[in-house]
Design an enzyme around this catalytic site. Sequence first.
Site, PDB file in Angstrom:
ATOM      1  N   HIS A  48      -6.017   6.966  11.920  1.00 17.02           N
ATOM      2  CA  HIS A  48      -6.000   6.045  11.715  1.00 17.02           C
ATOM      3  C   HIS A  48      -4.334   5.734  11.182  1.00 17.02           C
ATOM      4  CE1 HIS A  48     -10.392   4.997  10.142  1.00 17.02           C
ATOM      5  NE2 HIS A  48     -10.000   4.910  12.279  1.00 17.02           N
TER       6      HIS A  48
ATOM      7  N   GLN B 189      -9.632   9.481   7.424  1.00 14.43           N
ATOM      8  CA  GLN B 189      -9.122   8.110   8.266  1.00 14.43           C
ATOM      9  C   GLN B 189      -8.550   7.600   7.650  1.00 14.43           C
ATOM     10  OE1 GLN B 189     -13.953   6.090   8.916  1.00 14.43           O
ATOM     11  NE2 GLN B 189     -13.931   8.222   7.578  1.00 14.43           N
ATOM     12  N   ASN B 190      -8.527   8.641   6.409  1.00 10.65           N
ATOM     13  CA  ASN B 190      -6.751   7.782   5.120  1.00 10.65           C
ATOM     14  C   ASN B 190      -5.579   7.499   5.727  1.00 10.65           C
ATOM     15  OD1 ASN B 190      -8.670   7.739   4.184  1.00 10.65           O
ATOM     16  ND2 ASN B 190      -8.997   9.798   2.483  1.00 10.65           N
ATOM     17  N   VAL B 191      -4.906   6.947   5.277  1.00  8.36           N
ATOM     18  CA  VAL B 191      -2.923   6.604   5.922  1.00  8.36           C
ATOM     19  C   VAL B 191      -2.665   7.085   4.792  1.00  8.36           C
ATOM     20  CG1 VAL B 191      -3.702   5.199   7.612  1.00  8.36           C
ATOM     21  CG2 VAL B 191      -3.101   4.360   5.321  1.00  8.36           C
ATOM     22  N   ASP B 192      -3.049   7.550   3.603  1.00  6.49           N
ATOM     23  CA  ASP B 192      -1.838   7.507   2.354  1.00  6.49           C
ATOM     24  C   ASP B 192      -1.699   9.008   1.823  1.00  6.49           C
ATOM     25  OD1 ASP B 192      -5.584   8.446   1.040  1.00  6.49           O
ATOM     26  OD2 ASP B 192      -4.293   9.382   1.440  1.00  6.49           O
TER      27      ASP B 192
ATOM     28  N   GLY C  50     -16.621  10.672   0.606  1.00  5.36           N
ATOM     29  CA  GLY C  50     -16.056   9.462   0.726  1.00  5.36           C
ATOM     30  C   GLY C  50     -15.540   8.898   1.857  1.00  5.36           C
ATOM     31  N   THR C  51     -16.870   8.478   2.587  1.00  4.67           N
ATOM     32  CA  THR C  51     -16.618   7.095   3.854  1.00  4.67           C
ATOM     33  C   THR C  51     -18.033   5.943   3.888  1.00  4.67           C
ATOM     34  OG1 THR C  51     -16.125   6.867   6.284  1.00  4.67           O
ATOM     35  CG2 THR C  51     -17.029   9.414   5.608  1.00  4.67           C
ATOM     36  N   SER C  52     -17.535   5.489   5.000  1.00  7.44           N
ATOM     37  CA  SER C  52     -18.834   4.626   4.237  1.00  7.44           C
ATOM     38  C   SER C  52     -19.896   4.379   5.581  1.00  7.44           C
ATOM     39  CB  SER C  52     -18.839   3.144   3.913  1.00  7.44           C
ATOM     40  OG  SER C  52     -17.730   2.446   5.197  1.00  7.44           O
TER      41      SER C  52
ATOM     42  N   ARG D 220       0.524  -1.326   0.002  1.00  9.30           N
ATOM     43  CA  ARG D 220       0.063   0.127   0.006  1.00  9.30           C
ATOM     44  C   ARG D 220       0.453   0.931  -0.259  1.00  9.30           C
ATOM     45  NH1 ARG D 220      -4.373   0.152   4.852  1.00  9.30           N
ATOM     46  NH2 ARG D 220      -4.420   1.513   3.490  1.00  9.30           N
TER      47      ARG D 220
HETATM   48  N1  APR Z   1     -16.018   9.482  -4.517  1.00 10.73           N
HETATM   49  C1  APR Z   1     -16.893   9.972  -3.114  1.00 10.73           C
HETATM   50  N2  APR Z   1     -17.605   8.710  -2.932  1.00 10.73           N
HETATM   51  C2  APR Z   1     -16.460   7.888  -2.715  1.00 10.73           C
HETATM   52  C3  APR Z   1     -16.143   8.188  -4.310  1.00 10.73           C
HETATM   53  C4  APR Z   1     -15.740   9.163  -5.047  1.00 10.73           C
HETATM   54  N3  APR Z   1     -15.132   9.136  -6.546  1.00 10.73           N
HETATM   55  N4  APR Z   1     -15.464   5.895  -4.888  1.00 10.73           N
HETATM   56  C5  APR Z   1     -16.405   5.989  -3.741  1.00 10.73           C
HETATM   57  N5  APR Z   1     -16.541   6.991  -2.639  1.00 10.73           N
HETATM   58  C6  APR Z   1     -17.641   6.368  -1.247  1.00 10.73           C
HETATM   59  C7  APR Z   1     -17.972   4.493  -1.072  1.00 10.73           C
HETATM   60  O1  APR Z   1     -19.188   4.266  -2.039  1.00 10.73           O
HETATM   61  C8  APR Z   1     -17.823   4.286   0.014  1.00 10.73           C
HETATM   62  O2  APR Z   1     -18.756   5.126   1.170  1.00 10.73           O
HETATM   63  O3  APR Z   1     -16.281   6.019  -0.622  1.00 10.73           O
HETATM   64  C9  APR Z   1     -16.518   5.436   0.426  1.00 10.73           C
HETATM   65  C10 APR Z   1     -15.751   4.879   0.927  1.00 10.73           C
HETATM   66  O4  APR Z   1     -16.501   3.740   1.991  1.00 10.73           O
HETATM   67  P1  APR Z   1     -14.602   1.987   2.626  1.00 10.73           P
HETATM   68  O5  APR Z   1     -14.495   1.722   1.468  1.00 10.73           O
HETATM   69  O6  APR Z   1     -15.944   1.794   3.826  1.00 10.73           O
HETATM   70  O7  APR Z   1     -13.543   3.215   3.050  1.00 10.73           O
HETATM   71  P2  APR Z   1     -13.566   4.284   4.445  1.00 10.73           P
HETATM   72  O8  APR Z   1     -15.098   4.352   4.960  1.00 10.73           O
HETATM   73  O9  APR Z   1     -12.716   5.125   4.492  1.00 10.73           O
HETATM   74  O10 APR Z   1     -13.368   2.958   5.942  1.00 10.73           O
HETATM   75  C11 APR Z   1     -13.343   3.526   7.000  1.00 10.73           C
HETATM   76  O11 APR Z   1     -12.048   1.364   7.701  1.00 10.73           O
HETATM   77  O12 APR Z   1     -10.940  -0.754   7.452  1.00 10.73           O
HETATM   78  C12 APR Z   1     -11.533   0.651   8.141  1.00 10.73           C
HETATM   79  O13 APR Z   1      -9.104   1.955   8.692  1.00 10.73           O
HETATM   80  C13 APR Z   1     -10.235   1.723   7.250  1.00 10.73           C
HETATM   81  O14 APR Z   1      -9.782   3.862   7.839  1.00 10.73           O
HETATM   82  C14 APR Z   1     -10.842   2.882   7.186  1.00 10.73           C
HETATM   83  C15 APR Z   1     -11.963   2.776   7.822  1.00 10.73           C
END
Ligand code: APR
Length: 229
Positions: free
Chosen positions: A104, A86-89, A169-171, A56
């Site tokens: 994170h 929440q991103n580590v990038d 962009g977070t679920s 990664r």
């Molecule tokens: N623009 C906006 N939203 C987007 C895009 C985009 N181009 N692409 C994807 N998404 C949305 C998806 O619909 C989803 O709701 O981004 C979200 C990503 O969700 P996850 O994959 O669950 O990522 P995240 O919410 O950051 O996860 C939180 O979980 O696994 C742990 O530590 C890890 O920090 C992470 C945490």
Amino acid sequence: MKNIVVLTGAGISAESGIATFRDQNGLWEKHRIEDVATPEGWLKNPELVLNFYNLRRQQAKTVKPNYAHIKLKELEKDFNVHIVTQNVDYLHEEAGSSNIIKLHGSLFSRCSDRNKTIKAKVFDDMIFGDLAPDGGFWRPDIVWFGEAVPEIENAIPIFRKADACIIIGTSMQVYPAAGLTQYLPHDSEIIILDVNTPPANNSRAKIHYVTKKATEVLMRLLGCLKSNC
Ligand code: APR
């Protein structure tokens, strides 16, 4: 100057080419969380964990901040902006944002597996067995599932004084990050940018959902915030 807090997740980096976790082809479709993102996984097979994070990190080094990261930096011209990610990038840092709270951890630092406050920078592949100054082994400086999130204490006061919150962009499935909106003032506004409509939020504030890609709408959003629409 209005206070804006921006909570970001993997989706803001998707358009830079970094996989999210829970979308189709996401990281958690290809790797078991218990193997690569828990203290138990580290004890069981540290090399597997290091390979996961080395890969990664190598990928994160090849990508650039996208329009959404850059627009958040520009937001600072008109607002007092805090990024809680929440991103580590490291892409918010590369875009130049001034106030960043990394909930994170970071792919670009390491910590002792004995005392996580002992840290050092890392840019190349990590190998298991390198000793940290406290006699522990160096491990990725990432908050794993089941571990404390020390930075949440710095994030809560930011949410308490926010006039507006943008969630990008977070679920909203991982706590305590997903619970931060409960600290927003009653009269604050929440704008959620997510290609999918995320689950209803646990906030009393007014919520606007924008189910489009982050880069597509962030410019229009800035205009909206400036004109108080
Ligand atoms: N623009 C906006 N939203 C987007 C895009 C985009 N181009 N692409 C994807 N998404 C949305 C998806 O619909 C989803 O709701 O981004 C979200 C990503 O969700 P996850 O994959 O669950 O990522 P995240 O919410 O950051 O996860 C939180 O979980 O696994 C742990 O530590 C890890 O920090 C992470 C945490």
